[in-house]
Motif scaffolding. Structure first.
Motif, PDB file in Angstrom:
ATOM      1  N   VAL A   1       0.873  -1.168   0.000  1.00 45.75           N
ATOM      2  CA  VAL A   1       0.000   0.000   0.000  1.00 45.75           C
ATOM      3  C   VAL A   1       0.918   1.228   0.000  1.00 45.75           C
ATOM      4  CG1 VAL A   1      -1.738   1.311   1.285  1.00 45.75           C
ATOM      5  CG2 VAL A   1      -1.849  -1.195   1.249  1.00 45.75           C
ATOM      6  N   ALA A   2       0.807   2.043  -1.042  1.00 49.16           N
ATOM      7  CA  ALA A   2       1.635   3.249  -1.139  1.00 49.16           C
ATOM      8  C   ALA A   2       0.961   4.373  -0.354  1.00 49.16           C
ATOM      9  CB  ALA A   2       1.802   3.652  -2.597  1.00 49.16           C
TER      10      ALA A   2
ATOM     11  N   MET B   1      -4.542   9.304   6.744  1.00 51.55           N
ATOM     12  CA  MET B   1      -3.728   8.635   5.730  1.00 51.55           C
ATOM     13  C   MET B   1      -3.204   7.311   6.280  1.00 51.55           C
ATOM     14  SD  MET B   1      -0.718  10.615   3.612  1.00 51.55           S
ATOM     15  CE  MET B   1      -1.516  12.169   3.254  1.00 51.55           C
ATOM     16  N   GLY B   2      -2.628   7.384   7.492  1.00 51.40           N
ATOM     17  CA  GLY B   2      -2.082   6.181   8.129  1.00 51.40           C
ATOM     18  C   GLY B   2      -3.167   5.162   8.433  1.00 51.40           C
ATOM     19  N   TYR B   3      -4.269   5.643   8.955  1.00 49.51           N
ATOM     20  CA  TYR B   3      -5.385   4.778   9.351  1.00 49.51           C
ATOM     21  C   TYR B   3      -5.955   4.039   8.140  1.00 49.51           C
ATOM     22  CZ  TYR B   3      -9.577   3.293  11.885  1.00 49.51           C
ATOM     23  OH  TYR B   3     -10.556   2.541  12.484  1.00 49.51           O
ATOM     24  N   LYS B   4      -6.230   4.805   7.085  1.00 47.97           N
ATOM     25  CA  LYS B   4      -6.819   4.207   5.881  1.00 47.97           C
ATOM     26  C   LYS B   4      -5.840   3.238   5.200  1.00 47.97           C
ATOM     27  CE  LYS B   4     -10.105   7.870   4.418  1.00 47.97           C
ATOM     28  NZ  LYS B   4     -11.165   7.787   5.247  1.00 47.97           N
ATOM     29  N   ALA B   5      -4.532   3.526   5.321  1.00 44.86           N
ATOM     30  CA  ALA B   5      -3.526   2.652   4.707  1.00 44.86           C
ATOM     31  C   ALA B   5      -3.492   1.292   5.402  1.00 44.86           C
ATOM     32  CB  ALA B   5      -2.155   3.314   4.757  1.00 44.86           C
ATOM     33  N   VAL B   6      -3.536   1.309   6.735  1.00 46.87           N
ATOM     34  CA  VAL B   6      -3.532   0.054   7.494  1.00 46.87           C
ATOM     35  C   VAL B   6      -4.802  -0.737   7.198  1.00 46.87           C
ATOM     36  CG1 VAL B   6      -3.585  -0.952   9.818  1.00 46.87           C
ATOM     37  CG2 VAL B   6      -2.010   0.919   9.310  1.00 46.87           C
TER      38      VAL B   6
ATOM     39  N   ALA C   1      -6.541  -0.638   4.450  1.00 42.78           N
ATOM     40  CA  ALA C   1      -6.422  -1.203   3.100  1.00 42.78           C
ATOM     41  C   ALA C   1      -5.508  -2.428   3.103  1.00 42.78           C
ATOM     42  CB  ALA C   1      -5.887  -0.144   2.133  1.00 42.78           C
ATOM     43  N   ALA C   2      -4.417  -2.344   3.871  1.00 42.79           N
ATOM     44  CA  ALA C   2      -3.467  -3.460   3.934  1.00 42.79           C
ATOM     45  C   ALA C   2      -4.127  -4.703   4.533  1.00 42.79           C
ATOM     46  CB  ALA C   2      -2.244  -3.058   4.750  1.00 42.79           C
ATOM     47  N   LEU C   3      -4.907  -4.504   5.598  1.00 46.41           N
ATOM     48  CA  LEU C   3      -5.595  -5.635   6.233  1.00 46.41           C
ATOM     49  C   LEU C   3      -6.613  -6.256   5.287  1.00 46.41           C
ATOM     50  CD1 LEU C   3      -6.085  -4.185   9.836  1.00 46.41           C
ATOM     51  CD2 LEU C   3      -4.511  -5.999   9.137  1.00 46.41           C
ATOM     52  N   ASP C   4      -7.367  -5.397   4.572  1.00 39.97           N
ATOM     53  CA  ASP C   4      -8.326  -5.902   3.589  1.00 39.97           C
ATOM     54  C   ASP C   4      -7.625  -6.716   2.511  1.00 39.97           C
ATOM     55  OD1 ASP C   4     -10.452  -4.842   4.907  1.00 39.97           O
ATOM     56  OD2 ASP C   4     -10.743  -3.122   3.566  1.00 39.97           O
TER      57      ASP C   4
ATOM     58  N   VAL D   1      -2.832   5.444  -0.950  1.00 34.92           N
ATOM     59  CA  VAL D   1      -3.589   6.252   0.005  1.00 34.92           C
ATOM     60  C   VAL D   1      -2.896   7.598   0.149  1.00 34.92           C
ATOM     61  CG1 VAL D   1      -4.454   6.405   2.372  1.00 34.92           C
ATOM     62  CG2 VAL D   1      -4.215   4.162   1.289  1.00 34.92           C
ATOM     63  N   GLY D   2      -3.617   8.656  -0.137  1.00 33.22           N
ATOM     64  CA  GLY D   2      -2.992   9.965  -0.020  1.00 33.22           C
ATOM     65  C   GLY D   2      -4.001  11.074  -0.223  1.00 33.22           C
ATOM     66  N   THR D   3      -3.496  12.299  -0.171  1.00 33.87           N
ATOM     67  CA  THR D   3      -4.361  13.454  -0.351  1.00 33.87           C
ATOM     68  C   THR D   3      -4.778  13.540  -1.810  1.00 33.87           C
ATOM     69  OG1 THR D   3      -3.112  14.588   1.361  1.00 33.87           O
ATOM     70  CG2 THR D   3      -4.485  15.965  -0.049  1.00 33.87           C
TER      71      THR D   3
END
Length: 204
Positions: free
Chosen positions: A8-9, A170-175, A177-180, A23-25
């Protein structure tokens, strides 16, 4: 076992077959919302069709180009004009030099200065105050990043609008996405972590 782990970038996208999500702005949307806030302020200052100057990063830099598009679209939507775009390679000293040039070219001032990073915005502000330019002390100035120095400049009334990136989101959504991805669920290829427009009204 030779299995490829999903990647996940975060914040900056890159090209690799393992990247399942970025995941980003959403830079263009974020810049547009800040640009619209700046245009609204310029209009409340009496500029019917606000004239804006944009200071941005290196030509072809994906992040800055997206922010530039967002600003342009905000100015156009507000019925204003972009007088010019100065490419400053995201370097504060280049931004200060560009600001000097702008102040010489438009001595009467411009309604808004839209800048694609806080570092460049703060350099431009310093240049305005060092030159004691009354015309430009009235200019609506919009920065982008939400860094501490910019928030302090907002508090002092030197910066008018700042677009803050949501680092926590950003961090929350990235984790997330990684778990999914690890559970084999489908993941959006681009996840916008959002942004917040900061002005004197909501600085606290």
């Amino acid at each position: 076992s030779g299995t490829k782990l999903p990647i996940v970038a975060i914040d900056t996208n890159f090209d690799a077959p393992e990247v399942v999500s970025y995941v980003g702005t959403g830079n263009e949307a974020a810049a547009k919302s800040g640009g619209l806030a700046a245009m609204k302020k310029a209009k409340s200052n009496g500029a019917d069709k606000p004239q804006a100057v944009i200071l941005t990063g290196a030509q072809g830099d994906e992040t800055h180009e997206a922010r530039l598009r967002g600003y342009r679209s905000a100015v156009e939507q507000a019925g204003g004009t972009v007088l010019e775009v100065q490419y400053c390679d995201a370097q504060p000293d280049r931004a200060a030099a560009a600001m000097e040039a702008v102040m010489q070219k438009y001595p009467q001032g411009v309604d808004a200065l839209l800048v694609t990073s806080d570092d460049m915005a703060l350099a431009a502000i310093k240049c305005i105050w060092d030159n004691n330019s009354t015309a430009y002390q009235k200019t609506v100035i919009c920065g982008f990043d939400g860094n501490q120095a910019a928030v302090e400049a907002l508090d002092r009334g030197e910066l008018t609008v700042d677009i803050a990136q949501q680092g926590y989101e950003m961090g929350y959504k990235a984790v997330e996405a990684a778990l999914d991805a690890l559970e084999g669920k489908s993941v959006e290829s681009v996840i916008d972590s959002g942004s917040e427009v900061i002005t004197a009204d909501n600085i606290d």
